[in-house]
Design a protein around this motif. Structure first.
Motif, PDB file in Angstrom:
ATOM      1  N   THR A 229       5.609  -7.688   2.724  1.00 11.10           N
ATOM      2  CA  THR A 229       5.000  -8.310   3.912  1.00 11.10           C
ATOM      3  C   THR A 229       5.268  -7.501   5.168  1.00 11.10           C
ATOM      4  O   THR A 229       4.362  -7.256   5.973  1.00 11.10           O
ATOM      5  CB  THR A 229       5.529  -9.744   4.093  1.00 11.10           C
ATOM      6  OG1 THR A 229       5.286 -10.502   2.910  1.00 11.10           O
ATOM      7  CG2 THR A 229       4.838 -10.414   5.277  1.00 11.10           C
TER       8      THR A 229
ATOM      9  N   PHE B 190       2.275  -5.551   7.451  1.00 14.35           N
ATOM     10  CA  PHE B 190       2.001  -5.765   8.877  1.00 14.35           C
ATOM     11  C   PHE B 190       2.251  -4.491   9.681  1.00 14.35           C
ATOM     12  O   PHE B 190       1.487  -4.180  10.612  1.00 14.35           O
ATOM     13  CB  PHE B 190       2.864  -6.917   9.412  1.00 14.35           C
ATOM     14  CG  PHE B 190       2.264  -8.261   9.172  1.00 14.35           C
ATOM     15  CD1 PHE B 190       1.219  -8.714   9.961  1.00 14.35           C
ATOM     16  CD2 PHE B 190       2.711  -9.073   8.144  1.00 14.35           C
ATOM     17  CE1 PHE B 190       0.648  -9.957   9.743  1.00 14.35           C
ATOM     18  CE2 PHE B 190       2.148 -10.305   7.909  1.00 14.35           C
ATOM     19  CZ  PHE B 190       1.118 -10.748   8.714  1.00 14.35           C
TER      20      PHE B 190
ATOM     21  N   LEU C 244      -0.794  -2.234   9.010  1.00 17.79           N
ATOM     22  CA  LEU C 244      -2.011  -2.712   9.673  1.00 17.79           C
ATOM     23  C   LEU C 244      -1.947  -2.487  11.181  1.00 17.79           C
ATOM     24  O   LEU C 244      -2.930  -2.048  11.796  1.00 17.79           O
ATOM     25  CB  LEU C 244      -2.225  -4.195   9.374  1.00 17.79           C
ATOM     26  CG  LEU C 244      -2.681  -4.567   7.968  1.00 17.79           C
ATOM     27  CD1 LEU C 244      -2.775  -6.073   7.819  1.00 17.79           C
ATOM     28  CD2 LEU C 244      -4.021  -3.922   7.643  1.00 17.79           C
TER      29      LEU C 244
ATOM     30  N   SER D 103      -1.783  -0.960   2.762  1.00 16.48           N
ATOM     31  CA  SER D 103      -1.578  -2.406   2.899  1.00 16.48           C
ATOM     32  C   SER D 103      -2.126  -3.153   1.690  1.00 16.48           C
ATOM     33  O   SER D 103      -1.514  -4.117   1.213  1.00 16.48           O
ATOM     34  CB  SER D 103      -2.257  -2.913   4.173  1.00 16.48           C
ATOM     35  OG  SER D 103      -1.740  -2.262   5.315  1.00 16.48           O
TER      36      SER D 103
ATOM     37  N   THR E 251      -1.648 -12.805   2.807  1.00 20.14           N
ATOM     38  CA  THR E 251      -1.118 -13.421   4.025  1.00 20.14           C
ATOM     39  C   THR E 251      -2.292 -13.738   4.941  1.00 20.14           C
ATOM     40  O   THR E 251      -2.920 -12.829   5.508  1.00 20.14           O
ATOM     41  CB  THR E 251      -0.089 -12.504   4.723  1.00 20.14           C
ATOM     42  OG1 THR E 251       0.177 -12.987   6.030  1.00 20.14           O
ATOM     43  CG2 THR E 251      -0.573 -11.066   4.790  1.00 20.14           C
TER      44      THR E 251
ATOM     45  N   SER F 258      -3.065 -12.566   8.778  1.00 19.78           N
ATOM     46  CA  SER F 258      -3.464 -11.201   9.138  1.00 19.78           C
ATOM     47  C   SER F 258      -4.933 -11.130   9.558  1.00 19.78           C
ATOM     48  O   SER F 258      -5.435 -10.029   9.825  1.00 19.78           O
ATOM     49  CB  SER F 258      -3.230 -10.259   7.954  1.00 19.78           C
ATOM     50  OG  SER F 258      -4.021 -10.642   6.849  1.00 19.78           O
TER      51      SER F 258
END
Length: 416
Positions: free
Chosen positions: A219, A223, A226, A259, A349, A352
């Motif tokens: 996770t 993030f 991204l 990702s 998730t 996002s």
């Protein structure tokens, strides 16, 4: 595949460029017959096919004055290294050829680069690769004792840092724009087309035994990747060098791919393979048409290349084709790749969604920015150029056709 390696060794003494190009086409067709396999072997064949195709394009892009036996030896050495990287099953053999594959690219930049700054660019590339690959070598020696190790974030980073640099991930990417700017056209084509895919292939390879550890920390990596891709998408708008802009766009695409892979879903792995194939052909085509433009204008500046449409409309057609493919416009292979990757990230998730919306919008805009600023407008410096030759049009076509026709049967590139 051993037959291909043996025959490559036999033609290593032959310095005839056309004969080597014809042999590569035969090897490509022979490897194409092995796509009926399933599993990891099919992934190996896909990457080897991409290597054959792009090295053939590299040979076609070399000018007559640069066709020396030394450069041809570099191409053949690079191809042998890439085949061995993808064909190796053991991690130690994979690591050895993974490291050796950097040397031909380094020698191409040093020997056939444009500016004296290529020495610094090559130093950056070799230092990043060697420094971050040493932890992977240490962990390979302890691989048989992996179940007894404390599976923390440090152990995870030691396994994957070499691949994060090769992709590259945001923060490990500083060597790539320098290498692209100083490399010749064929050097940039193989860097974007295949060398960056070594990181994605290696990451997929280690997920087979790092799955549980990656799941614990994925996770945070997702993030970070991204947000880094979003930041570099904005950085693309500040670039005045076309090569720098295309290089940063490669980092953005690889950030999305990273990702997606870290979600550890089947559709994300398939999307990553589609992205590696699509981006390899699209980015190589962009660098190829950029090199064709550079040979005529002698400048990579976005502002000095304005209005190319008025003096070289055939070039503008190919710029439009590859810029539209770069923003995942159908029927480009990048479209199903991004759909699968974004779907897997959002299902992993759901918070996002805001980053993905901004990233999708901005990453589309910089491709439009690149096309509109370089092709349209009024030119005050140029009056006319020689049109694209038949060989240059053929190179563009051989990049664009597989990029847009592979979407008709995506099952050719699946390995589940």
């Amino acid at each position: 595949m051993l037959e291909v390696l043996f025959s490559l060794g036999l033609i290593a003494v032959c310095n005839h460029w056309l004969l080597n190009l014809n042999m590569l086409i035969i090897y490509f067709l022979w490897s194409l017959l092995n796509l009926y396999e399933v599993g990891e072997f099919n992934l190996k064949i896909i990457m080897i096919l991409l290597s054959f195709w792009l090295v053939s394009m590299m040979i076609m892009s070399v000018d007559l004055k640069d066709k020396t036996s030394d450069l041809l030896i570099m191409f053949k050495l690079l191809l042998i290294c890439l085949i061995m990287v993808f064909y190796s099953d053991s991690m130690i053999m994979f690591y050895m050829w993974f490291e050796i594959s950097v040397l031909p690219v380094l020698l191409i930049i040093y020997g056939w680069g444009y500016q004296p700054d290529r020495l610094e660019a090559g130093f950056y590339m070799i230092m990043y690769t060697v420094l971050f690959s040493l932890p992977l070598l240490i962990m390979i020696f302890y691989l048989d004792k992996f179940i007894y190790l404390n599976k923390g974030v440090v152990i995870l980073l030691m396994f994957i840092m070499a691949f994060l640099v090769k992709l590259p991930m945001t923060g490990f990417h500083f060597w790539l724009p320098r290498a692209h700017v100083e490399a010749p056209v064929y050097g940039s084509m193989i860097l974007a087309g295949v060398m960056l895919k070594l990181g994605g292939y290696g990451l997929i390879k280690v997920t087979f035994f790092l799955g549980d550890t990656l799941f614990l920390y994925s996770t945070s990596f997702i993030f970070y990747s991204l947000l880094g891709a979003l930041w570099l998408s904005c950085v693309c708008f500040t670039q005045s060098d076309m090569k720098m802009l295309v290089a940063y766009s490669s980092v953005v695409h690889m950030g999305i791919m990273l990702s997606g892979v870290l979600t550890l879903k089947n559709i994300s792995i398939e999307g990553a393979v589609f992205m590696m194939m699509g981006h390899g052909l699209c980015s190589s085509g962009l660098f190829c048409i950029l090199g064709v433009t550079y040979t005529r204008t002698l400048s990579r500046s976005i502002f000095l290349n304005k209005g190319i449409y008025t003096v070289m409309p055939a070039s503008t057609l190919w710029w439009f084709m590859f810029c539209s493919s770069n923003l995942s416009f159908p029927p480009s292979l990048n479209l199903p790749a991004e759909i699968l990757l974004i779907t897997s990230i959002f299902s992993y998730t759901s918070i996002s969604w805001s980053i993905l919306i901004l990233l999708g919008f901005i990453s589309s805009m910089y491709s439009i920015y690149l096309f509109s600023y370089t092709q349209q407008g009024q030119t005050s410096k140029f009056f006319s150029f020689c049109n694209l030759s038949h060989k240059e049009n053929l190179m563009m076509l051989l990049h664009w056709v597989p990029l847009n026709l592979l979407i008709l049967d995506l099952s050719l590139m699946t390995f589940y």
